[in-house]
Design a protein around this motif. Structure first.
Motif, PDB file in Angstrom:
ATOM      1  N   MET A 150       0.814  -1.213   0.000  1.00 31.20           N
ATOM      2  CA  MET A 150       0.000   0.000   0.000  1.00 31.20           C
ATOM      3  C   MET A 150       0.852   1.269   0.000  1.00 31.20           C
ATOM      4  O   MET A 150       0.345   2.374   0.123  1.00 31.20           O
ATOM      5  CB  MET A 150      -0.937   0.010   1.225  1.00 31.20           C
ATOM      6  N   ALA A 151       2.158   1.105  -0.146  1.00 33.58           N
ATOM      7  CA  ALA A 151       3.066   2.253  -0.212  1.00 33.58           C
ATOM      8  C   ALA A 151       2.984   2.872  -1.607  1.00 33.58           C
ATOM      9  O   ALA A 151       2.859   2.159  -2.604  1.00 33.58           O
ATOM     10  CB  ALA A 151       4.492   1.835   0.090  1.00 33.58           C
ATOM     11  N   THR A 152       3.045   4.193  -1.656  1.00 32.00           N
ATOM     12  CA  THR A 152       3.035   4.881  -2.948  1.00 32.00           C
ATOM     13  C   THR A 152       4.443   5.058  -3.502  1.00 32.00           C
ATOM     14  O   THR A 152       4.621   5.185  -4.708  1.00 32.00           O
ATOM     15  CB  THR A 152       2.345   6.249  -2.829  1.00 32.00           C
ATOM     16  N   ALA A 153       5.426   5.080  -2.609  1.00 33.21           N
ATOM     17  CA  ALA A 153       6.833   5.202  -3.005  1.00 33.21           C
ATOM     18  C   ALA A 153       7.710   5.007  -1.779  1.00 33.21           C
ATOM     19  O   ALA A 153       7.244   5.131  -0.649  1.00 33.21           O
ATOM     20  CB  ALA A 153       7.107   6.572  -3.627  1.00 33.21           C
ATOM     21  N   VAL A 154       8.974   4.706  -2.034  1.00 30.76           N
ATOM     22  CA  VAL A 154       9.983   4.618  -0.985  1.00 30.76           C
ATOM     23  C   VAL A 154      11.125   5.518  -1.427  1.00 30.76           C
ATOM     24  O   VAL A 154      11.721   5.279  -2.474  1.00 30.76           O
ATOM     25  CB  VAL A 154      10.474   3.169  -0.796  1.00 30.76           C
ATOM     26  N   ASP A 155      11.403   6.567  -0.639  1.00 33.27           N
ATOM     27  CA  ASP A 155      12.495   7.456  -1.026  1.00 33.27           C
ATOM     28  C   ASP A 155      13.813   6.982  -0.427  1.00 33.27           C
ATOM     29  O   ASP A 155      13.880   5.908   0.180  1.00 33.27           O
ATOM     30  CB  ASP A 155      12.172   8.912  -0.665  1.00 33.27           C
ATOM     31  N   GLY A 156      14.851   7.770  -0.595  1.00 33.79           N
ATOM     32  CA  GLY A 156      16.171   7.386  -0.109  1.00 33.79           C
ATOM     33  C   GLY A 156      16.208   7.145   1.385  1.00 33.79           C
ATOM     34  O   GLY A 156      16.897   6.234   1.855  1.00 33.79           O
ATOM     35  N   GLY A 157      15.475   7.958   2.146  1.00 33.97           N
ATOM     36  CA  GLY A 157      15.424   7.761   3.597  1.00 33.97           C
ATOM     37  C   GLY A 157      14.764   6.453   3.969  1.00 33.97           C
ATOM     38  O   GLY A 157      15.242   5.724   4.845  1.00 33.97           O
ATOM     39  N   GLY A 158      13.667   6.125   3.298  1.00 31.79           N
ATOM     40  CA  GLY A 158      12.987   4.853   3.541  1.00 31.79           C
ATOM     41  C   GLY A 158      13.857   3.677   3.152  1.00 31.79           C
ATOM     42  O   GLY A 158      13.927   2.673   3.864  1.00 31.79           O
ATOM     43  N   ALA A 159      14.559   3.811   2.033  1.00 28.69           N
ATOM     44  CA  ALA A 159      15.453   2.734   1.584  1.00 28.69           C
ATOM     45  C   ALA A 159      16.576   2.518   2.588  1.00 28.69           C
ATOM     46  O   ALA A 159      16.946   1.374   2.881  1.00 28.69           O
ATOM     47  CB  ALA A 159      16.018   3.069   0.203  1.00 28.69           C
ATOM     48  N   ALA A 160      17.104   3.601   3.149  1.00 34.06           N
ATOM     49  CA  ALA A 160      18.178   3.477   4.138  1.00 34.06           C
ATOM     50  C   ALA A 160      17.694   2.771   5.394  1.00 34.06           C
ATOM     51  O   ALA A 160      18.406   1.929   5.958  1.00 34.06           O
ATOM     52  CB  ALA A 160      18.731   4.861   4.483  1.00 34.06           C
ATOM     53  N   GLN A 204      20.554  -5.869  -1.079  1.00 34.24           N
ATOM     54  CA  GLN A 204      19.389  -6.387  -1.799  1.00 34.24           C
ATOM     55  C   GLN A 204      18.204  -5.418  -1.752  1.00 34.24           C
ATOM     56  O   GLN A 204      17.364  -5.444  -2.642  1.00 34.24           O
ATOM     57  CB  GLN A 204      18.946  -7.727  -1.220  1.00 34.24           C
ATOM     58  N   VAL A 205      18.150  -4.586  -0.726  1.00 32.14           N
ATOM     59  CA  VAL A 205      17.020  -3.663  -0.574  1.00 32.14           C
ATOM     60  C   VAL A 205      16.950  -2.709  -1.756  1.00 32.14           C
ATOM     61  O   VAL A 205      15.915  -2.577  -2.398  1.00 32.14           O
ATOM     62  CB  VAL A 205      17.106  -2.888   0.762  1.00 32.14           C
ATOM     63  N   ARG A 206      18.054  -2.050  -2.051  1.00 34.90           N
ATOM     64  CA  ARG A 206      18.044  -1.091  -3.170  1.00 34.90           C
ATOM     65  C   ARG A 206      17.765  -1.781  -4.499  1.00 34.90           C
ATOM     66  O   ARG A 206      17.060  -1.241  -5.343  1.00 34.90           O
ATOM     67  CB  ARG A 206      19.352  -0.315  -3.233  1.00 34.90           C
ATOM     68  N   LEU A 207      18.300  -2.969  -4.689  1.00 39.02           N
ATOM     69  CA  LEU A 207      18.019  -3.709  -5.926  1.00 39.02           C
ATOM     70  C   LEU A 207      16.533  -4.002  -6.051  1.00 39.02           C
ATOM     71  O   LEU A 207      15.952  -3.858  -7.130  1.00 39.02           O
ATOM     72  CB  LEU A 207      18.821  -5.009  -5.966  1.00 39.02           C
ATOM     73  N   LEU A 208      15.914  -4.435  -4.958  1.00 40.05           N
ATOM     74  CA  LEU A 208      14.483  -4.718  -4.980  1.00 40.05           C
ATOM     75  C   LEU A 208      13.675  -3.466  -5.273  1.00 40.05           C
ATOM     76  O   LEU A 208      12.783  -3.478  -6.124  1.00 40.05           O
ATOM     77  CB  LEU A 208      14.044  -5.334  -3.641  1.00 40.05           C
ATOM     78  N   LEU A 209      13.997  -2.367  -4.591  1.00 37.61           N
ATOM     79  CA  LEU A 209      13.252  -1.131  -4.798  1.00 37.61           C
ATOM     80  C   LEU A 209      13.444  -0.581  -6.199  1.00 37.61           C
ATOM     81  O   LEU A 209      12.497  -0.080  -6.808  1.00 37.61           O
ATOM     82  CB  LEU A 209      13.649  -0.092  -3.747  1.00 37.61           C
ATOM     83  N   ARG A 210      14.647  -0.687  -6.719  1.00 39.18           N
ATOM     84  CA  ARG A 210      14.909  -0.203  -8.085  1.00 39.18           C
ATOM     85  C   ARG A 210      14.184  -1.039  -9.135  1.00 39.18           C
ATOM     86  O   ARG A 210      13.896  -0.563 -10.225  1.00 39.18           O
ATOM     87  CB  ARG A 210      16.404  -0.220  -8.381  1.00 39.18           C
ATOM     88  N   SER A 211      13.894  -2.276  -8.797  1.00 34.47           N
ATOM     89  CA  SER A 211      13.215  -3.143  -9.767  1.00 34.47           C
ATOM     90  C   SER A 211      11.751  -2.782  -9.920  1.00 34.47           C
ATOM     91  O   SER A 211      11.108  -3.195 -10.874  1.00 34.47           O
ATOM     92  CB  SER A 211      13.342  -4.603  -9.342  1.00 34.47           C
ATOM     93  N   PHE A 212      11.228  -1.983  -8.972  1.00 32.22           N
ATOM     94  CA  PHE A 212       9.828  -1.605  -9.050  1.00 32.22           C
ATOM     95  C   PHE A 212       9.722  -0.272  -9.769  1.00 32.22           C
ATOM     96  O   PHE A 212       9.949   0.786  -9.208  1.00 32.22           O
ATOM     97  CB  PHE A 212       9.205  -1.533  -7.643  1.00 32.22           C
TER      98      PHE A 212
END
Length: 107
Positions: free
Chosen positions: A49-59, A92-100
């Protein structure tokens, strides 16, 4: 943005609604610390249900991955579209987020 937490025996589900950014980080961090204190074996971060994850969320997610790895806790991230990934390494987190694709420009 909102964070919901459900504790089920040795599993916790953290659901994010809206933008996952640095503003949500304090509440998220507290929920993760509470999960560690409860000695959960599985931590699920539901971003469906997230609309986006920014750099702070990714960190914050990467820090969660590191903490889970150190505690031998399984970290699962659920993405929109039914994608779920078990994360064993913070990279792996950034790879997953970038894939979306819709989130690629979120920061």
């Amino acid at each position: 943005m909102a964070l919901h937490s459900v504790l089920l025996d040795d599993e916790i589900i953290l659901s994010v609604e809206g933008l996952f950014d640095g503003g949500l980080a304090p509440a998220y961090h507290q929920a993760v610390e509470d999960a560690y204190a409860a000695e959960v074996r599985r931590l699920v971060v539901d971003l469906t249900m997230a609309t986006a994850v920014d750099g702070g969320g990714a960190a914050v997610l990467a820090a969660t991955a590191a903490g889970c790895a150190a505690r031998d806790t399984h970290l699962i991230i659920a993405m929109p579209g039914g994608v779920e990934a078990e994360i064993r390494d913070p990279a792996q987190v950034r790879l997953l987020l970038r894939s979306f694709e819709p989130w690629q420009d979120a920061g």
